[in-house]
Design a protein around this motif. Structure first.
Motif, PDB file in Angstrom:
ATOM      1  N   ARG A   2       2.317   1.836  -3.457  1.00  0.00           N
ATOM      2  CA  ARG A   2       1.299   2.216  -4.427  1.00  0.00           C
ATOM      3  C   ARG A   2       0.852   3.660  -4.263  1.00  0.00           C
ATOM      4  NH1 ARG A   2      -3.216  -2.054  -3.629  1.00  0.00           N
ATOM      5  NH2 ARG A   2      -2.035  -2.685  -1.798  1.00  0.00           N
ATOM      6  N   LYS A   3       1.031   4.215  -3.058  1.00  0.00           N
ATOM      7  CA  LYS A   3       0.637   5.599  -2.822  1.00  0.00           C
ATOM      8  C   LYS A   3       1.463   6.574  -3.648  1.00  0.00           C
ATOM      9  CE  LYS A   3      -0.208   7.160   1.289  1.00  0.00           C
ATOM     10  NZ  LYS A   3      -0.060   7.479   2.719  1.00  0.00           N
ATOM     11  N   PHE A  31       0.834  -1.199   0.000  1.00  0.00           N
ATOM     12  CA  PHE A  31       0.000   0.000   0.000  1.00  0.00           C
ATOM     13  C   PHE A  31       0.868   1.248   0.000  1.00  0.00           C
ATOM     14  CE2 PHE A  31      -2.252   3.438   2.079  1.00  0.00           C
ATOM     15  CZ  PHE A  31      -3.501   3.394   1.499  1.00  0.00           C
ATOM     16  N   THR A  32       1.931   1.244   0.795  1.00  0.00           N
ATOM     17  CA  THR A  32       2.825   2.404   0.885  1.00  0.00           C
ATOM     18  C   THR A  32       3.479   2.707  -0.457  1.00  0.00           C
ATOM     19  OG1 THR A  32       3.286   1.884   3.199  1.00  0.00           O
ATOM     20  CG2 THR A  32       4.811   3.383   2.091  1.00  0.00           C
ATOM     21  N   TRP A  42      -1.494   9.099  -8.362  1.00  0.00           N
ATOM     22  CA  TRP A  42      -2.314   9.631  -7.274  1.00  0.00           C
ATOM     23  C   TRP A  42      -3.403  10.572  -7.781  1.00  0.00           C
ATOM     24  CZ3 TRP A  42      -2.613   7.541  -2.706  1.00  0.00           C
ATOM     25  CH2 TRP A  42      -3.227   8.226  -1.661  1.00  0.00           C
ATOM     26  N   SER A  47      -1.728  -4.784   2.427  1.00  0.00           N
ATOM     27  CA  SER A  47      -2.935  -4.079   1.997  1.00  0.00           C
ATOM     28  C   SER A  47      -3.813  -3.611   3.157  1.00  0.00           C
ATOM     29  CB  SER A  47      -3.771  -4.991   1.100  1.00  0.00           C
ATOM     30  OG  SER A  47      -4.224  -6.124   1.823  1.00  0.00           O
ATOM     31  N   THR A  86      -5.469   1.543  -2.592  1.00  0.00           N
ATOM     32  CA  THR A  86      -5.249   2.990  -2.530  1.00  0.00           C
ATOM     33  C   THR A  86      -6.428   3.773  -3.107  1.00  0.00           C
ATOM     34  OG1 THR A  86      -3.942   2.722  -4.561  1.00  0.00           O
ATOM     35  CG2 THR A  86      -2.732   2.961  -2.502  1.00  0.00           C
ATOM     36  N   LYS A  93      -6.104   8.558  -9.407  1.00  0.00           N
ATOM     37  CA  LYS A  93      -6.863   7.827  -8.387  1.00  0.00           C
ATOM     38  C   LYS A  93      -7.823   8.750  -7.642  1.00  0.00           C
ATOM     39  CE  LYS A  93      -3.349   4.276  -7.577  1.00  0.00           C
ATOM     40  NZ  LYS A  93      -2.335   3.760  -6.636  1.00  0.00           N
ATOM     41  N   TYR A 109      -9.271   3.587  -0.663  1.00  0.00           N
ATOM     42  CA  TYR A 109      -8.911   4.439   0.470  1.00  0.00           C
ATOM     43  C   TYR A 109      -9.251   5.901   0.163  1.00  0.00           C
ATOM     44  CZ  TYR A 109      -5.906   7.033   3.720  1.00  0.00           C
ATOM     45  OH  TYR A 109      -5.423   7.918   4.656  1.00  0.00           O
TER      46      TYR A 109
END
Length: 271
Positions: free
Chosen positions: A79-80, A76-77, A84, A157, A110, A87, A113
């Motif tokens: 993919r951030k 997750f970190t 962006w 995740s 992400t 997303k 989120y």
């Protein structure tokens, strides 16, 4: 003669950048500048050129190597750090489809989120999620009811998975399910994790409508574990540049809606 020499030097630099990406998995523009004593413009141009011919994903500040996409799961970190803006647009579009009184589902990821972040000021919504970080993000809004599906947490995740989670889902009724995925192709939607695939299947089964939300890195990719065929998806929400003609036509033929967001901020819904 000098032009040819310059071209050869550029190719050698790009080959070296590609090797560094293969070794490290990711690389920033600043790291390229320092390693090759070139300008930021040159570093960005090299990455843009490599993206056209090699399995790399451009990020805001560099690139990720995607050559191991069939087996390598990105946390997750990690993919951030890429896509962006796209997303956020996808998340905004998804949030616009949610109305007061809805019972929605949010899987981990992400993009999902960011959907949660877009809902922080909303009211009268019930959110079902198996992602710890999503539940925490919405926890300070008393106007949103949060149902957390229990289970064993996957660190990459923050998703809660396993038999306990799947058993709990059997008793739920979800109106709109927003599903984060790792791959979409003519074969369907897929993910890197077997346990996440199983909980996703359970959530789809208990949902009236399933929306697949994904960025450009997921298109025409097949991850290791299948979640569902395209026919199980009600709609896709993605960037307008993502869906190729062939996949787009297949989705249209089987009646899957396509909500395509524009980077300019405009929204476009194709049915």
């Amino acid at each position: 003669m000098m032009a040819g020499s310059s071209s050869s030097k550029g190719k050698q630099r790009r080959d070296s950048i590609l090797n560094m990406l293969k070794q490290n998995g990711r690389l920033t523009v600043q790291e390229i500048v320092e390693a090759f004593a070139c300008s930021e413009a040159t570093a960005r141009r090299d990455l843009d050129m490599l993206e056209k011919t090699e399995p790399i994903i451009r990020t805001i500040g560099g690139a990720l190597y995607d050559g191991f996409s069939a087996t390598r799961e990105i946390s997750f970190t990690e993919r951030k750090h890429y896509a962006w803006i796209e997303k956020e647009l996808i998340a905004e579009k998804a949030a616009s489809l949610i109305e007061e009184g809805d019972v929605i589902g949010l899987s981990g990821g992400t993009t999902t989120y960011l959907i949660a972040k877009a809902l922080k000021m909303r009211r009268g919504i019930t959110v079902v999620t198996n992602a710890v970080n999503i539940a925490v993000e919405l926890a300070d809004n008393d106007e949103i009811q949060i149902v957390v599906i229990g289970g064993i947490m996957r660190n990459k995740s923050f998703e809660l998975c396993g038999p306990l989670a799947e058993k709990m889902v059997e008793n739920l009724n979800i109106g709109k399910m927003f599903l984060g995925i790792d791959g979409i192709s003519s074969q369907g939607v897929s993910t890197y994790s077997e346990s996440e695939a199983q909980i996703a299947k359970a959530l789809i089964k208990r949902s009236g409508q399933t929306y697949a939300v994904f960025d450009q890195s997921k298109v025409d990719k097949n991850s290791l574990f299948s979640i569902a065929p395209l026919s199980s998806i009600y709609a896709c929400i993605t960037d307008a540049r993502n869906i190729g003609e062939e996949l787009g036509q297949e989705l249209e033929n089987i009646g899957v809606k396509q909500y395509l967001v524009q980077s300019s901020g405009k929204r476009e819904g194709n049915v």
